[in-house]
Design a protein around this motif. Structure first.
Motif, PDB file in Angstrom:
ATOM      1  N   SER A 156      26.934   9.115  23.797  1.00  0.00           N
ATOM      2  CA  SER A 156      26.025   8.518  22.796  1.00  0.00           C
ATOM      3  C   SER A 156      26.045   6.962  23.076  1.00  0.00           C
ATOM      4  CB  SER A 156      26.347   9.010  21.100  1.00  0.00           C
ATOM      5  OG  SER A 156      25.734   8.005  20.485  1.00  0.00           O
ATOM      6  N   ILE A 184      25.374   6.999  16.041  1.00  0.00           N
ATOM      7  CA  ILE A 184      26.265   7.630  17.006  1.00  0.00           C
ATOM      8  C   ILE A 184      25.445   9.288  16.823  1.00  0.00           C
ATOM      9  CG2 ILE A 184      28.363   8.931  17.999  1.00  0.00           C
ATOM     10  CD1 ILE A 184      29.874   6.612  16.669  1.00  0.00           C
ATOM     11  N   ASP A 185      24.777   9.586  18.093  1.00  0.00           N
ATOM     12  CA  ASP A 185      24.110  10.982  17.937  1.00  0.00           C
ATOM     13  C   ASP A 185      24.526  11.527  19.253  1.00  0.00           C
ATOM     14  OD1 ASP A 185      22.690  10.394  15.564  1.00  0.00           O
ATOM     15  OD2 ASP A 185      21.133   9.645  16.679  1.00  0.00           O
ATOM     16  N   THR A 186      24.962  12.907  19.139  1.00  0.00           N
ATOM     17  CA  THR A 186      25.193  13.587  20.607  1.00  0.00           C
ATOM     18  C   THR A 186      24.674  14.835  20.545  1.00  0.00           C
ATOM     19  OG1 THR A 186      27.434  14.325  21.939  1.00  0.00           O
ATOM     20  CG2 THR A 186      27.637  14.247  19.524  1.00  0.00           C
ATOM     21  N   GLU A 199      24.793  14.693  14.454  1.00  0.00           N
ATOM     22  CA  GLU A 199      24.633  13.137  14.167  1.00  0.00           C
ATOM     23  C   GLU A 199      25.734  12.640  13.353  1.00  0.00           C
ATOM     24  OE1 GLU A 199      20.990  12.891  11.961  1.00  0.00           O
ATOM     25  OE2 GLU A 199      19.638  13.514  13.601  1.00  0.00           O
TER      26      GLU A 199
END
Length: 213
Positions: A156, A184-186, A199
């Motif tokens: 991320s 932080i997004d993955t 998320e």
């Protein structure tokens, strides 16, 4: 004799002047801090209702050793690098057939580089600051607890907002309290949950002591 009296009088008067502490940060200063940091993800980190009706994932918080290093460009502007020992989080099912079940466990490192602004002057022992930076988070040692066939999470890259305050005990030693809001997004890679958006978007709190070089 008159000159001697003048010098003595000047020295006595200087002795009774209030001392000006050298608290100010200056260009070239390096401030190193170490302490306890708690990363708290937001609620409802992933919508899994397409896989399991009426369900979502919640990621737990984790406490680790936090480390920061700040380089002062000048008295008011610093550049901070945030690091820590690896965080470990478990994603737990919330609702539906997976309610309360561990779905995924992962470790991650979230190095964050920020520019910080320090508004206070040289005579202030309290040095508050605000910061804006970028975060890169990579995940490793993932465990597929639910057997979905996934093989990890994508790295991320996002913004980070921070604020904190240093209290100078003397010209070198300080204590610190600070907070970050990190984007932080993955996504899940592979298996039944491939492409699932996660998320994390945590708030991180840190209490530390530090030293100014």
């Amino acid at each position: 004799m008159k000159l001697m009296k003048t010098l003595i009088a000047g020295a006595v008067s200087m002795a009774f002047l209030p001392a000006v502490p050298a608290f100010a940060y200056e260009a070239g200063d390096i401030i190193v801090k170490a302490g306890v940091i708690n990363v708290i993800p937001k609620d409802g980190n992933a919508d899994t209702s397409a896989l399991v009706p009426d369900s979502e994932l919640d990621i737990d918080s984790n406490i680790q050793l936090g480390l920061t290093g700040v380089y002062m460009v000048n008295q008011y502007l610093g550049v901070e690098l945030l690091a820590a020992t690896p965080f470990e989080h478990t994603a737990e099912g919330d609702g539906g057939a997976i309610d309360g079940a561990d779905v995924l466990t992962t470790k991650h490192l979230p190095p964050t580089l920020s520019a910080q602004y320090y508004p206070m002057g040289a005579d202030s022992a309290i040095q508050p600051y605000v910061g804006l930076g970028v975060n890169y988070t990579f995940f490793f040692d993932e465990e597929d607890d639910a057997g979905l066939g996934s093989n990890g999470l994508k790295p991320s890259f996002g913004l980070a907002y921070s604020a904190g305050v240093d209290y100078m005990i003397n010209d070198n030693w300080l204590v610190n309290a600070s907070v970050w809001k990190v984007d932080i997004d993955t996504e899940v890679k592979g298996g039944a949950a491939d492409g699932l958006e996660v998320e994390i978007d945590p708030i991180a709190f840190m209490v530390a002591c530090g030293y100014k070089f």
